[in-house]
Design an enzyme around this catalytic site. Structure first.
Site, PDB file in Angstrom:
ATOM      1  N   GLY A 221      -1.232  -5.201  26.047  1.00  0.00           N
ATOM      2  CA  GLY A 221       0.181  -5.506  25.877  1.00  0.00           C
ATOM      3  C   GLY A 221       0.528  -5.745  24.422  1.00  0.00           C
ATOM      4  N   GLY A 223       1.725  -8.373  21.204  1.00  0.00           N
ATOM      5  CA  GLY A 223       1.565  -9.747  20.760  1.00  0.00           C
ATOM      6  C   GLY A 223       0.347  -9.932  19.887  1.00  0.00           C
ATOM      7  N   ILE A 225      -2.479 -11.686  20.342  1.00  0.00           N
ATOM      8  CA  ILE A 225      -3.819 -11.588  20.934  1.00  0.00           C
ATOM      9  C   ILE A 225      -4.215 -10.138  21.158  1.00  0.00           C
ATOM     10  CG2 ILE A 225      -5.306 -12.254  22.852  1.00  0.00           C
ATOM     11  CD1 ILE A 225      -3.651 -14.781  23.187  1.00  0.00           C
ATOM     12  N   GLU A 244       0.814   1.209  28.481  1.00  0.00           N
ATOM     13  CA  GLU A 244       2.271   1.219  28.550  1.00  0.00           C
ATOM     14  C   GLU A 244       2.871   1.391  27.152  1.00  0.00           C
ATOM     15  OE1 GLU A 244       5.097  -2.528  29.231  1.00  0.00           O
ATOM     16  OE2 GLU A 244       4.051  -1.904  31.044  1.00  0.00           O
ATOM     17  N   LEU A 319       2.043 -16.902  29.696  1.00  0.00           N
ATOM     18  CA  LEU A 319       2.533 -18.139  29.091  1.00  0.00           C
ATOM     19  C   LEU A 319       1.894 -19.374  29.698  1.00  0.00           C
ATOM     20  CD1 LEU A 319       6.304 -17.136  28.934  1.00  0.00           C
ATOM     21  CD2 LEU A 319       4.722 -17.277  27.004  1.00  0.00           C
ATOM     22  N   GLY A 342       4.908  -4.275  32.859  1.00  0.00           N
ATOM     23  CA  GLY A 342       3.817  -3.574  33.535  1.00  0.00           C
ATOM     24  C   GLY A 342       2.583  -4.417  33.755  1.00  0.00           C
TER      25      GLY A 342
END
Length: 437
Positions: A221, A223, A225, A244, A319, A342
């Protein structure tokens, strides 16, 4: 960068090879029209501006979009009944408008957005940004395929050919004869710089990267990390990408020869995504790069497709997580913050993959260490994005909790063990009260 393009082909009898004006889109917005707009950099700014200008003249027109990045009055309910807005994932722009009551939010998995849009009543049109037309009469949807590409050949398209949009490959090409109009534009694309990882991010990334085998196919994803994970994968070999989001973090892996895709089962040697968002460096990297394929989201994010790829590794941030393994990734303090996107698509796909692994990553506590991100129970109003039955590995800077197939008692112990040390005694006491320990 301005993309070099050949001269515009001659006009046809139908006149479609001749650019028009953004206002020409209004001819196609009859009462009840559903307007489908790609997410992020795929939004045709000049065309949507024209729709906004004519908002009060429209009747029951609704714009459908994920992750909109341009603020306009109709997002805030200024033209209710004339021009409405429906979001499928909140951004920093639409989040505020949603909490004001101007935006309608549809909870969904990204993979199912094309299906949901097809089911809408009334006429439909896709308005999208595109690369300039090539000498064969084809545009590409540039940074995007997402849900918009799923409608090529099915509904009318009105395109904005932006000289600064990269030409990409995959299943996002559209011939001029399939459009009802197009306009020319020349403006910079939205840029989102990668979030620089900190030491906690890098520790989490190390724990993930050491569990990724050579030859694995990766989804990550957005971000800090995921960006740190890309950094830690530089010593791997023959990785594949089926993701994605195509982001800046992938460029170094490709250029270093780490990502080859040679061991992929589906579309070997190709880096597969459904949209791209990043900096100008990324957009230049995408331009006419035949190694990258942007495909419709109902293929890329389909867990049944993902599950056929062996050694699939899914990496997504959350989160907050509770002691059962329920990941709340779209709400913050009980208020909607984003959307499912996703995450669950890829978590389920990794679960079906032979030797697949799913990783849910998060910091163990808030930045000031005042609140644990590992909770006995999710706060009221929190939305579960990834189910406890799907969550595989949970990673904080304190370790990895392997949850798949483990009973509640063992799950709770494993998650407490990777919580911030200052909260472990309290979490243990609360777990006992809940009957988990």
């Amino acid at each position: 960068m301005t993309v070099d393009t050949p001269s515009t082909p001659p006009a046809t009898a139908r006149g479609l090879r001749v650019a028009t004006t953004p206002e020409a889109v209004l001819e196609h917005l009859t009462p009840g029209t559903q307007v489908i707009v790609p997410l992020a950099a795929g939004e045709p700014v000049t065309v949507v501006d024209a729709i906004q200008q004519a908002a009060d003249q429209l009747e029951r027109v609704t714009v459908h979009q994920m992750h909109g990045l341009h603020d306009r009055p109709f997002l805030h309910g200024k033209h209710r009944g004339h021009l409405d807005y429906r979001s499928y994932f909140l951004s920093h722009v639409t989040r505020t408008a949603f909490h004001e009551g101007g935006v309608d939010l549809v909870p969904c998995h990204f993979s199912e957005v094309p299906m949901l849009l097809r089911r809408l009543p009334g006429p439909k049109i896709v308005v999208a940004a595109a690369s300039p037309m090539d000498r064969h009469g084809y545009f590409s949807l540039g940074t995007n395929a997402d849900y918009a590409a799923a409608f090529i050949g099915q509904v009318p398209f009105f395109l904005e050919a932006n000289a600064q949009m990269p030409r990409t490959f995959g299943r996002n090409q559209i011939h001029v004869s399939q459009t009802v109009g197009w306009v020319e534009a020349d403006y910079p694309l939205v840029e989102v710089a990668p979030v620089a990882p900190n030491e906690i991010d890098r520790r989490i990334a190390e724990l993930v990267a050491e569990r990724v085998p050579d030859g694995a196919t990766i989804q990550a994803g957005i971000g800090s990390i995921p960006n740190a994970v890309f950094e830690k994968l530089m010593d791997h070999h023959d990785l594949g990408i089926h993701t994605e989001l195509v982001s800046d973090g992938l460029i170094d892996l490709v250029e270093a020869g780490v990502v080859t895709g040679t061991r992929k089962v589906r579309r070997p040697t190709k880096l597969v995504g459904t949209f791209a968002l990043g900096t100008r460096r990324l957009y230049d990297f995408l331009h006419e790069n035949a190694a990258i394929e942007l495909l419709p989201v109902d293929y890329v994010n389909d867990p049944r497709v993902i599950g056929t790829e062996p050694r699939f590794v899914s990496i997504n941030a959350t989160l907050e997580i509770d002691l059962l393994g329920q990941a709340a990734s779209e709400t913050l303090l009980g208020r909607y913050y984003s959307g499912s996107g996703g995450q669950a698509d890829f978590a389920r796909g990794a679960m079906y993959s032979q030797d697949g692994q799913g990783f849910i990553v998060l910091h163990a506590s808030t930045r000031d260490e005042s609140v644990s991100r590992v909770s006995p129970q999710l706060p009221a109003g929190s939305v579960v994005t990834t189910l406890k039955n799907t969550t595989d590995n949970v990673v904080t800077e304190y370790g990895v909790a392997e949850l798949r197939g483990r009973p509640v008692r063992e799950r709770a112990k494993a998650l407490i063990a990777i919580a911030h040390p200052k909260f472990r005694d309290e979490l243990t006491a609360q777990a006992k009260q809940l009957g988990y320990l």
